[in-house]
Design a protein around this motif. Structure first.
Motif, PDB file in Angstrom:
ATOM      1  N   SER A 415     -59.127 -29.242 -20.231  1.00 19.28           N
ATOM      2  CA  SER A 415     -58.378 -29.068 -18.983  1.00 19.28           C
ATOM      3  C   SER A 415     -59.259 -29.373 -17.784  1.00 19.28           C
ATOM      4  O   SER A 415     -60.451 -29.559 -17.898  1.00 19.28           O
ATOM      5  N   GLU A 416     -58.631 -29.381 -16.644  1.00 20.36           N
ATOM      6  CA  GLU A 416     -59.371 -29.656 -15.408  1.00 20.36           C
ATOM      7  C   GLU A 416     -60.298 -28.517 -15.057  1.00 20.36           C
ATOM      8  O   GLU A 416     -61.228 -28.684 -14.296  1.00 20.36           O
ATOM      9  N   LYS A 417     -59.978 -27.349 -15.599  1.00 18.91           N
ATOM     10  CA  LYS A 417     -60.755 -26.182 -15.185  1.00 18.91           C
ATOM     11  C   LYS A 417     -61.754 -25.863 -16.266  1.00 18.91           C
ATOM     12  O   LYS A 417     -61.398 -25.550 -17.387  1.00 18.91           O
ATOM     13  N   ASP A 614     -62.852 -26.057 -10.860  1.00 17.51           N
ATOM     14  CA  ASP A 614     -61.801 -27.068 -10.909  1.00 17.51           C
ATOM     15  C   ASP A 614     -62.484 -28.417 -10.711  1.00 17.51           C
ATOM     16  O   ASP A 614     -62.990 -28.703  -9.630  1.00 17.51           O
ATOM     17  N   GLU A 616     -61.441 -31.324 -10.382  1.00 16.15           N
ATOM     18  CA  GLU A 616     -60.846 -32.308  -9.473  1.00 16.15           C
ATOM     19  C   GLU A 616     -61.058 -31.946  -8.015  1.00 16.15           C
ATOM     20  O   GLU A 616     -61.109 -32.830  -7.160  1.00 16.15           O
ATOM     21  N   THR A 617     -61.141 -30.656  -7.735  1.00 20.29           N
ATOM     22  CA  THR A 617     -61.341 -30.257  -6.341  1.00 20.29           C
ATOM     23  C   THR A 617     -62.706 -29.637  -6.114  1.00 20.29           C
ATOM     24  O   THR A 617     -63.102 -29.408  -4.977  1.00 20.29           O
ATOM     25  N   GLY A 618     -63.430 -29.314  -7.180  1.00 24.98           N
ATOM     26  CA  GLY A 618     -64.724 -28.663  -7.014  1.00 24.98           C
ATOM     27  C   GLY A 618     -64.631 -27.188  -6.680  1.00 24.98           C
ATOM     28  O   GLY A 618     -65.639 -26.510  -6.523  1.00 24.98           O
ATOM     29  N   GLU A 619     -63.412 -26.649  -6.576  1.00 28.27           N
ATOM     30  CA  GLU A 619     -63.278 -25.249  -6.176  1.00 28.27           C
ATOM     31  C   GLU A 619     -63.728 -24.324  -7.296  1.00 28.27           C
ATOM     32  O   GLU A 619     -63.498 -24.583  -8.473  1.00 28.27           O
ATOM     33  N   ILE A 620     -64.361 -23.253  -6.886  1.00 25.79           N
ATOM     34  CA  ILE A 620     -64.858 -22.254  -7.828  1.00 25.79           C
ATOM     35  C   ILE A 620     -63.947 -21.042  -7.785  1.00 25.79           C
ATOM     36  O   ILE A 620     -63.563 -20.592  -6.707  1.00 25.79           O
ATOM     37  N   GLU A 682     -60.957 -13.803  -2.665  1.00 21.24           N
ATOM     38  CA  GLU A 682     -62.100 -14.541  -3.231  1.00 21.24           C
ATOM     39  C   GLU A 682     -63.050 -13.634  -3.997  1.00 21.24           C
ATOM     40  O   GLU A 682     -63.983 -14.118  -4.637  1.00 21.24           O
ATOM     41  N   PRO A 736     -67.328 -26.653  -2.797  1.00 20.08           N
ATOM     42  CA  PRO A 736     -66.557 -27.614  -3.585  1.00 20.08           C
ATOM     43  C   PRO A 736     -66.984 -29.065  -3.357  1.00 20.08           C
ATOM     44  O   PRO A 736     -67.056 -29.840  -4.316  1.00 20.08           O
ATOM     45  N   ASP A 737     -67.261 -29.419  -2.116  1.00 18.79           N
ATOM     46  CA  ASP A 737     -67.596 -30.823  -1.892  1.00 18.79           C
ATOM     47  C   ASP A 737     -68.936 -31.193  -2.531  1.00 18.79           C
ATOM     48  O   ASP A 737     -69.111 -32.320  -2.992  1.00 18.79           O
ATOM     49  N   LEU A 740     -68.176 -31.788  -6.211  1.00 18.54           N
ATOM     50  CA  LEU A 740     -67.551 -33.107  -6.433  1.00 18.54           C
ATOM     51  C   LEU A 740     -68.582 -34.222  -6.312  1.00 18.54           C
ATOM     52  O   LEU A 740     -68.571 -35.185  -7.069  1.00 18.54           O
ATOM     53  N   ARG A 741     -69.467 -34.091  -5.326  1.00 16.88           N
ATOM     54  CA  ARG A 741     -70.503 -35.129  -5.150  1.00 16.88           C
ATOM     55  C   ARG A 741     -71.383 -35.221  -6.386  1.00 16.88           C
ATOM     56  O   ARG A 741     -71.748 -36.309  -6.827  1.00 16.88           O
ATOM     57  N   GLU A 744     -69.483 -36.828  -9.210  1.00 19.32           N
ATOM     58  CA  GLU A 744     -69.378 -38.255  -8.951  1.00 19.32           C
ATOM     59  C   GLU A 744     -70.687 -38.954  -9.287  1.00 19.32           C
ATOM     60  O   GLU A 744     -70.693 -40.042  -9.861  1.00 19.32           O
TER      61      GLU A 744
END
Lengths: 792, 338, 164
Positions: A415-417, A614, A616-620, A682, A736-737, A740-741, A744
């Protein structure tokens, strides 16, 4: 609970005026002139002052860096530096008047980062320091570090960056000053350190300290942000002197961001040698602190980025180089953990990397190398009790680590998570062993007075900043005297009434005031026993005090109610008022700089964090946090848990979202909306496990709980993120960013890491080389006279 | 404390009274409903109206009338909490219920109104600051200055549309009724917005937003996803509203609207068009999501970096479409989708 | 410009003559001497100043008294009944849900409104309801525990007390 607690801004005095500060809108500028004519002319304005109206005295919380002025005279060093103050009939008028003050500025280049400050030595922020724009540079070496690396099977070098953050107490700073017609000054202030404020007010305002009284109002959150003397306090005092009226000043939320004194941004380089089994052969750390515009506690902060790391794991050889750089930003200072979360992050993340390379379970690796109790560290600190091994065991068990971790592969769910667990540990001091100004006097004093009603008044200069110190100290007195908690009245810190206590910082109050309270209580009890013994015709040694009575256990019917015992005591001795004092054992390492780091004892913490990322979004998303904390003795488990949970919360904030950052010379987010602090949504449920090691240095065995539990959270989260998605974020906050970096980068075949790429070109000074004290037995624990009879 | 500047307050009891007050005071007056956007901005001196015309007391402005079958009329004065909880809206116009329920915090949703959120002031890191902060940076084009600080060479202001309900409503084909001195008019909601950070509303100063009109639901499904740092308080830094009418697995009609990446809600028209007449498959969704990211051109004037907000656009559009198509695995966003 | 405003606070009527631009927060603290309502930002960004208006949590820093005539305002001072603590206050004290105490008045009132609307809300529902109240001391765990405990006691009391 009922809204009855009167914080500083709740205080109202007759004829009270209101003050506002005018603050600089330049990050670095000379003040060519200040014209207050228009402000003075505004109806309702009572007084306007600038730096020229105050004694030209520089101050600072540390004697070695007295570089502040309440109202800047020659230049400002940050946006938010105060240059003038107005007292008026109400706040709106005072604010309007501030807008009518004309300042002629000569802007100077603003240095907004360590790199910029080092690259522009010709732009001097201060005229003092260890080099141009270098506030303080330290270098200490304990043992031969190169040999230690040569001995190692694995040597790792890693760099990390830990962003600055602020305390964000919900209560903005506020104070009320009253310079009375008798020439005596009283200041009520939301402060964690009335004693230091007292000393500095006298110096700054050129008034005898004996005529100054500082009363600590209840503090609506401190966390280290209310530990300095501040411009607003000084201005309010002087305005009261001029107007003959009480003056209240309350800061806006934005101003609190400028007052700051928060977490230093720290860039770190860490090199550690490991044997194949996971032993540390030696460690070398370099830290660069972005100190902001003034010294504050920064010299101590600089030392703290190096000195505590050797306390948790066996580290035979250690080298530490640190430098604090001035920049044109709000000054950094003590924030919960004070200089230790940053290097702890570096060490705990590097340990995980080493564990992976060595094929070791990160929990087992750490457990194997915890320091031995009652030994010294390489840098001459004394470890007394350590429950770190038990903390690791407990947290591993509670979290299900064995089933969740299962080796070094990143999560494989389709899954994505992706879900992962991470573990980290830490150590922290229970009270700084050295006071801020060198002296031979106690750090804490308490006076207990027994009243004929049976009530006992406890006078202590400590401030309850929410950690429950008032009730803990009362419980110590109640315990020793055998009376109900409700019968003990803790008087708030008031410098004319309560003995000196250095303040609520470095987790010192329960230990230092607690020990003082126990001493005072035992002296009081002794006097009472003497009188009751005479009345009952027994030896004093046969008496006990419990359940509100004093008597012989085997003959409890004849036991005397406490109030009556007090009367007997007073008849025999006169007024029953007894002092108690505490000074920490003098364990400063006998080398320059050895005064920072020693503490009577250290607390230890281990934490496991379970989270999902996640992809796809980098969210924790944090699922659970387990935290085991060696608190020595949990005297009031509820209060200790509260401190642990609060520390974890603040660690979560720093790990995920808190950043004190600047753009175009200004604070980017000086509001509670834009500066991100976690809400209920959170923050996961925090599972607290208290471990007890019963430390001989602490009152009834207790150690600290208010700061240590913050430290492992950030690295545990970083380690869990790696476990979940296989990327290393060597920076805090872990956002999150950045995730993602890193993902990537991995897709493009580059290292899956986000973190500092380069280090400043900087020459530390030659280190003070001292022999390593690692493994030497601890000095004997100071046996205080009253400790001989410890209660169960 | 931060305090409001002085003003006089006119408590209008009818629309006519409100309109008359606006006409009488002209540029000196501003409308206020819940005040949750205006009062903070007044405390920071973005606005200093001499007169506030309060709309709270106007009964005609509150309440939801109609049905999903015939279409709903939502009074502009309906609180966001009421919109988020309204059964017809939750069931038949879920994008709106979700969007309204995600605005700010629970307390604020009790106070803020739908009309207020639809008209909410555009936002920017350089604008939503105190007077002293803005003075230190030399002010900006939107207020008291000349230069757009996020795009210094630009002739226009790039403050960001920060409404959650607006993109959701536009995706649902909503219309807005405005009442003013010159009479009343009803236009598609999308026509209420200009692509400009300063003049972001295409309405005259004397016009009052009175109702939001939702068309009959007629088989349309909808979803709204919000990107923000925390689960409360924060404005959107990306909003994705997707609505589609499906027949089986075939899309008959669709709208994709992006919020918080421009000065107005931005329609991703090419992306939506690419859906029409096609079966909703993972491949189509991926392609459409890629197309929808095209119009997403955020600048560096909100929380989160703008490259990140753009990256997440594709992800959110895909998730919204998957949820609408019942294709599962919509990720964390699934709680945000009815 | 001052206005004559009639406000009902904690079931007490008050007749005030205050500038129209003073928020409810300011009027409560500065004109009515009810300093139990605290302030953390005055911009609606922290929830500290929460009071109840007709039982609903609102931010007093963004509320105008002139718009609240005829409404029932409840502050923390109105929670206890006579000398008796509200079950929420009791639970908070017992479970250590207040540390510095500054966020507590706002949290108590928000929680009270929740429990008045939902008798035994699940923990996640309590989390959601309190998502607009920031706390920097507790990490929220004990706050949630205390609201759960108070809910339990209130529901038992309600069942036991029915008809009392």
């Amino acid at each position: 609970m009922t809204g009855e607690t009167r914080y500083a801004d709740d205080l109202v005095l007759p004829r009270m005026a209101h003050a506002k500060l005018l603050r600089s809108s330049h990050a670095h500028a000379r003040i060519r002139g200040i014209d207050t004519t228009r402000a003075r002319a505004l109806p309702g304005v009572l007084a306007v002052i600038t730096g020229a109206d105050l004694p030209r005295v520089r101050f600072g919380i540390l004697p070695v860096s007295q570089d502040e002025e309440a109202l800047c005279t020659e230049k400002v060093r940050m946006v938010g530096d105060a240059v003038a103050a107005v007292a008026a009939v109400d706040e709106e008028t005072a604010e309007q008047a501030c807008r009518l003050i004309d300042v002629a500025w000569e802007p100077l280049p603003a240095l907004m980062s360590i790199e910029e400050s080092l690259a522009h030595p010709e732009v001097r922020i201060h005229e003092y320091g260890d080099g141009p724009n270098v506030h303080k540079s330290v270098a200490l070496q304990f043992g031969d570090v190169e040999a230690a690396f040569a001995r190692a099977d694995l040597v790792r070098e890693d760099t990390f960056y830990y962003e600055g953050s602020t305390h964000l107490p919900l209560e903005q700073h506020a104070a009320v000053a009253h310079w009375g017609p008798d020439g005596k000054l009283t200041l009520w202030s939301s402060t964690q350190t009335p004693h230091y404020v007292h000393r500095l007010l006298a110096k700054i305002l050129d008034v005898p300290a004996a005529h100054v009284r500082v009363v600590a109002a209840p503090v609506g959150g401190g966390f280290g942000g209310k530990l300095d003397p501040f411009a607003h306090e000084i201005a309010a005092c002087h305005l009261s002197r001029l107007t003959g009226r009480p003056v209240k000043i309350a800061l806006t939320r934005e101003e609190v961001f400028y007052v700051h004194r928060g977490r230093h941004p720290v860039l770190m380089w860490l090199k550690t040698g490991f044997t194949r089994q996971g032993d540390i052969t030696g460690c070398h750390i370099k830290t660069w602190l972005d100190g902001g515009a003034y010294g504050s506690y920064g010299v101590a902060s600089t030392f703290y980025t190096g000195v505590i790391n050797p306390v948790s794991y066996k580290m035979p050889v250690y080298k530490f180089e640190g430098a604090r750089i001035f920049t044109n930003k709000p000054p950094c200072g003590p924030k919960r953990g004070h200089g230790t979360p940053q290097p702890r992050f570096a060490l705990e993340v590097q340990l995980d990397r080493a564990a992976e390379q060595l094929g070791l379970d990160p929990a087992a690796m750490r457990r194997r190398i915890v320091t031995e109790p009652f030994t010294k560290t390489a840098n001459h600190l004394t470890v007394t009790t350590t429950g770190l091994a038990e903390c690791i065991d407990r947290v591993v068990e509670a979290s299900g680590w064995r089933t969740k971790w299962r080796g070094w592969r990143a999560g494989e769910a389709p899954s994505e998570k992706k879900r992962g667990v991470g573990l980290a540990c830490s150590a922290y001091m229970t009270g700084a062993g050295t006071a801020i100004y060198w002296n031979a006097m106690p750090h804490s004093g308490v006076v207990l007075r027994a009243d004929r009603s049976g009530a006992v008044a406890l006078l202590c200069g400590a401030t309850d900043i929410g950690q429950g110190s008032d009730s803990i100290l009362a419980s110590f007195a109640a315990e020793v005297l055998g009376i109900a908690l409700k019968d003990v009245h803790v008087h708030p810190a008031d410098t004319t009434l309560t003995p000196v206590d250095l303040g609520s910082y470095s987790s010192r109050v329960t230990l230092m005031c607690g020990m003082a309270t126990i001493q005072a209580a035992e002296r009081l009890r002794g006097a009472i026993f003497e009188a009751v013994a005479k009345k009952l015709e027994v030896a004093p040694g046969a008496l006990v005090a419990r359940g509100g009575r004093v008597g012989v256990p085997e003959d409890w019917d004849t036991a005397v109610p406490f109030a009556q015992a007090v009367e007997l005591g007073e008849a025999m001795h006169g007024v029953l008022a007894f002092p108690g004092s505490y000074a920490p054992p003098r364990r400063a390492g006998k080398y320059k700089g050895g005064g920072v780091g020693p503490s009577p004892c250290y607390s230890y913490t281990a934490s496991v964090v379970d989270l999902s990322v996640d992809e796809e979004t980098g969210e924790i998303e944090l699922h659970d946090v387990w935290i085991a904390h060696d608190v020595g003795r949990a005297l009031n488990p509820l209060l200790v848990e509260g401190q642990v949970e609060g520390s974890v919360y603040m660690g979560i904030g720093e790990a995920l979202m808190e950043e004190q950052v600047f753009r175009k010379g200004l604070h980017k987010t000086p509001s509670m909306l834009d500066y991100k602090s976690p809400t209920t949504l959170e923050t996961p449920d925090i599972h607290t496990i208290l471990v007890e090691t019963d430390d001989p240095e602490g009152p009834f065995g207790a150690k600290e709980a208010g700061q240590g539990p913050l430290l492992p959270i950030m690295p545990a989260i970083a380690n869990a993120v790696y476990h979940a998605v296989g990327v290393r974020i060597d920076e805090v906050p872990i956002t999150p960013d950045k995730i993602l970096r890193a993902l990537e980068a991995r897709r493009r075949g580059k290292p899956a890491r986000v973190g500092p790429e380069k280090l400043p070109l900087f020459a530390f000074k030659e280190p003070v080389v001292v022999e390593s004290a690692f493994g030497q037995p601890a000095d004997a624990v100071v046996v205080r006279p009253f400790q001989a009879e410890r209660l169960a | 404390m931060m305090r409001l500047p002085p003003f006089t307050y006119v408590a209008a009891r009818t629309l006519a009274e409100a309109a008359a007050a606006l006409a009488e005071h002209g540029a000196d007056a501003m409308l206020v409903a819940g005040g949750t956007d205006l009062y903070p901005n007044m405390k920071r001196r973005q606005f200093e109206p001499k007169v506030l015309v309060g709309l709270r007391g106007i009964r005609e402005l509150a309440g939801v009338r109609g049905s999903a079958r015939e279409g709903l009329t939502l009074g502009a004065g309906t609180t966001l909490a009421a919109v988020a909880a309204h059964r017809e809206i939750v069931t038949h116009y879920p994008a709106l219920a979700t969007a309204a329920g995600l605005v700010s915090s629970p307390q604020l949703r009790n106070m803020g109104t739908l009309g207020g959120n639809v008209c909410v002031d555009t936002r920017c890191n350089y604008y939503n600051q105190s007077f002293e902060w803005r003075r230190a940076i030399g002010f900006c084009m939107k207020k008291d200055g000349d230069v757009c600080l996020v795009a210094p060479g630009s002739p226009r202001c790039w403050a960001v549309s920060s409404s959650d309900t607006a993109p959701a409503l536009v995706s649902l084909g909503a219309a807005v009724r405005l009442v003013g001195g010159g009479g009343e008019r009803t236009v598609p909601l999308a026509a209420l917005y200009h692509d400009d950070g300063i003049e972001y509303l295409a309405k005259r100063r004397d016009e009052i937003v009175t109702d939001i009109l939702l068309p009959p639901v007629d088989g349309w499904r909808s979803a709204y996803l919000k990107l923000r740092r925390r689960g409360s308080f924060d404005f959107p830094v990306l909003g994705v509203a997707v609505a589609a009418r499906l027949e089986g697995a075939v899309v008959r009609d669709a709208r994709i609207v992006l919020g918080a990446v421009a000065s107005r809600p931005r329609l991703a028209e090419k992306a939506a068009a690419a859906l029409v007449g096609r079966r909703l498959t993972p491949e189509l969704i991926a392609a459409v999501a890629e197309l929808a990211a095209g119009p997403s051109k955020p600048l560096d004037n909100t929380d989160f970096t703008h490259p990140y907000r753009k990256k997440v656009t594709r992800v959110f559009v895909a998730r919204a479409l998957r949820a609408l198509g019942g294709l599962g695995d919509a990720g964390r966003a699934v709680e945000a989708i009815a | 410009m001052k206005a004559r405003i009639a406000l009902s606070v904690n079931d007490q009527p008050h007749e005030l003559l205050v500038p129209v631009h003073k928020t409810l927060l300011e009027v409560l603290r500065e004109d009515l001497g009810l300093t139990g309502t605290k302030h953390g930002c005055e911009l609606g960004e922290c929830g500290t100043c929460t009071v109840l208006v007709d039982g609903e949590p609102v931010l007093s820093c963004l509320a105008l008294p002139v718009e609240l005539e005829g409404r029932r305002i409840t502050t923390v001072e109105g929670l206890a009944e006579g000398g008796r603590l509200h079950p929420l206050q009791q639970a908070f004290a017992e479970l250590g849900a207040a540390q510095c105490g500054y966020c507590t008045p706002g949290v108590l009132l928000t929680a009270q409104a929740l429990l008045a609307a939902e008798a035994l809300p699940p923990r996640d529902r309590i989390r959601e309801a309190l998502a607009g109240n920031l706390c920097r001391c507790t990490g929220y765990t004990k706050i949630l525990d205390a609201v759960e405990l108070a809910a339990l006691r209130l529901s038992r009391g309600a069942r036991a007390g029915a008809g009392r």
